[in-house]
Design a protein around this motif. Structure first.
Motif, short mmCIF file in Angstrom:
data_model
loop_
_atom_site.label_atom_id
_atom_site.label_comp_id
_atom_site.label_asym_id
_atom_site.label_seq_id
_atom_site.Cartn_x
_atom_site.Cartn_y
_atom_site.Cartn_z
N ALA A 13 5.35 0.37 -8.31
CA ALA A 13 6.66 0.98 -8.46
C ALA A 13 6.74 2.26 -7.62
O ALA A 13 5.72 2.90 -7.34
CB ALA A 13 6.92 1.30 -9.93
N ALA A 14 7.94 2.61 -7.24
CA ALA A 14 8.15 3.83 -6.48
C ALA A 14 7.55 5.02 -7.22
O ALA A 14 7.67 5.14 -8.44
CB ALA A 14 9.63 4.05 -6.23
N GLY A 15 6.89 5.88 -6.47
CA GLY A 15 6.21 7.03 -7.06
C GLY A 15 4.76 6.77 -7.40
O GLY A 15 4.00 7.71 -7.68
N GLY A 16 4.36 5.52 -7.35
CA GLY A 16 2.98 5.16 -7.67
C GLY A 16 2.03 5.34 -6.51
O GLY A 16 2.41 5.84 -5.44
N SER A 17 0.79 4.93 -6.73
CA SER A 17 -0.26 5.11 -5.74
C SER A 17 -1.03 3.81 -5.53
O SER A 17 -1.12 2.98 -6.44
CB SER A 17 -1.25 6.20 -6.19
OG SER A 17 -0.60 7.44 -6.34
N LEU A 18 -1.56 3.68 -4.34
CA LEU A 18 -2.46 2.58 -4.01
C LEU A 18 -3.53 3.13 -3.07
O LEU A 18 -3.26 4.05 -2.29
CB LEU A 18 -1.74 1.43 -3.31
CG LEU A 18 -0.92 0.45 -4.14
CD1 LEU A 18 -0.19 -0.52 -3.22
CD2 LEU A 18 -1.79 -0.30 -5.14
N PHE A 37 -2.31 0.87 10.54
CA PHE A 37 -0.94 0.66 11.01
C PHE A 37 -0.21 -0.18 9.98
O PHE A 37 -0.83 -0.83 9.15
CB PHE A 37 -0.94 -0.05 12.37
CG PHE A 37 -1.50 0.77 13.50
CD1 PHE A 37 -2.86 0.90 13.67
CD2 PHE A 37 -0.65 1.41 14.39
CE1 PHE A 37 -3.39 1.67 14.70
CE2 PHE A 37 -1.15 2.18 15.43
CZ PHE A 37 -2.53 2.30 15.58
N ARG A 38 1.09 -0.18 10.05
CA ARG A 38 1.87 -1.03 9.15
C ARG A 38 3.03 -1.63 9.90
O ARG A 38 3.50 -1.09 10.91
CB ARG A 38 2.36 -0.23 7.94
CG ARG A 38 3.40 0.82 8.27
CD ARG A 38 3.71 1.64 7.01
NE ARG A 38 4.81 2.58 7.24
CZ ARG A 38 5.22 3.47 6.35
NH1 ARG A 38 4.61 3.56 5.16
NH2 ARG A 38 6.21 4.28 6.62
N GLN A 39 3.47 -2.76 9.39
CA GLN A 39 4.60 -3.44 10.01
C GLN A 39 5.45 -4.08 8.93
O GLN A 39 4.96 -4.91 8.15
CB GLN A 39 4.13 -4.50 11.00
CG GLN A 39 5.25 -5.08 11.84
CD GLN A 39 4.74 -5.85 13.04
OE1 GLN A 39 3.58 -6.25 13.10
NE2 GLN A 39 5.60 -6.02 14.04
N ALA A 40 6.69 -3.67 8.90
CA ALA A 40 7.66 -4.25 7.98
C ALA A 40 8.43 -5.35 8.71
O ALA A 40 8.51 -5.34 9.94
CB ALA A 40 8.61 -3.17 7.47
N PRO A 41 9.00 -6.29 7.99
CA PRO A 41 9.73 -7.39 8.64
C PRO A 41 10.81 -6.86 9.57
O PRO A 41 11.60 -6.00 9.20
CB PRO A 41 10.34 -8.14 7.45
CG PRO A 41 9.42 -7.86 6.32
CD PRO A 41 8.96 -6.45 6.52
N GLY A 42 10.81 -7.36 10.79
CA GLY A 42 11.83 -7.00 11.75
C GLY A 42 11.64 -5.64 12.40
O GLY A 42 12.50 -5.21 13.17
N SER A 85 2.75 8.85 -3.99
CA SER A 85 4.21 9.02 -3.94
C SER A 85 4.86 7.94 -3.08
O SER A 85 5.69 8.22 -2.22
CB SER A 85 4.56 10.41 -3.40
OG SER A 85 3.96 11.42 -4.17
N LEU A 86 4.49 6.72 -3.35
CA LEU A 86 4.97 5.61 -2.53
C LEU A 86 6.47 5.41 -2.70
O LEU A 86 7.04 5.62 -3.79
CB LEU A 86 4.22 4.33 -2.88
CG LEU A 86 2.79 4.29 -2.29
CD1 LEU A 86 1.95 3.24 -3.00
CD2 LEU A 86 2.85 4.03 -0.81
N LYS A 87 7.10 4.99 -1.60
CA LYS A 87 8.54 4.77 -1.57
C LYS A 87 8.79 3.31 -1.17
O LYS A 87 7.95 2.68 -0.52
CB LYS A 87 9.18 5.68 -0.52
CG LYS A 87 8.84 7.15 -0.65
CD LYS A 87 9.38 7.93 0.53
CE LYS A 87 8.99 9.39 0.49
NZ LYS A 87 9.47 10.13 1.67
N PRO A 88 9.96 2.79 -1.47
CA PRO A 88 10.27 1.43 -1.03
C PRO A 88 10.14 1.27 0.49
O PRO A 88 9.77 0.19 0.96
CB PRO A 88 11.71 1.24 -1.50
CG PRO A 88 11.80 2.10 -2.72
CD PRO A 88 10.97 3.31 -2.41
#
Length: 125
Positions: A13-18, A37-42, A85-88
């Motif tokens: 969930a938003a606000g969480g940690s990984l 690195f990261r890659q979101a669709p598109g 503090s993860l965000k969508p």
């Protein structure tokens, strides 16, 4: 080249940690730099963080500053990416990679020759 294996992705969930981990099977990271690195669709692949295994130079991408931290684990021969503090908008496939970039090229994906398969991180709003 060593096989890179990412782990630790998942749904949060938003606000969480990984915490993501990148391990090199059968070999030490030696004189390599390990990048995330990261890659979101598109979207284009985006630099997240990097650390030089020997010497410890680090860099964080703009989206990671103040929330993420990269570190080395000599015992596990792994590199961790602590994400808080993860965000969508952090939703993406996260890849680790190794190479020998100079510090000013840490953010350049083309400077990394060996890539893992990626791990999915999904952040719900």
């Amino acid at each position: 080249q060593a096989q890179l294996v990412e782990s630790g992705g998942g749904f949060v969930a938003a606000g969480g940690s990984l915490t993501l981990s990148c391990a090199a099977s059968g070999r030490s990271f030696g004189g390599h730099t390990v990048g995330w690195f990261r890659q979101a669709p598109g979207q284009e692949r985006e630099f997240v963080a990097a650390i030089r295994w020997s010497g410890g130079n680090t860099a964080l991408g703009d989206s990671a500053k103040g929330r993420f931290a990269i570190s080395k684990d000599y015992v596990k021969n792994a590199v961790s990416l602590q994400m808080n503090s993860l965000k969508p908008d952090d939703t993406a496939v996260y890849y680790c990679a190794t190479g020998h970039p100079i510090v000013s090229e840490f953010r350049n994906a083309r400077a990394y020759a060996n890539w893992g398969q990626g791990t999915q991180v999904t952040v719900s709003s």
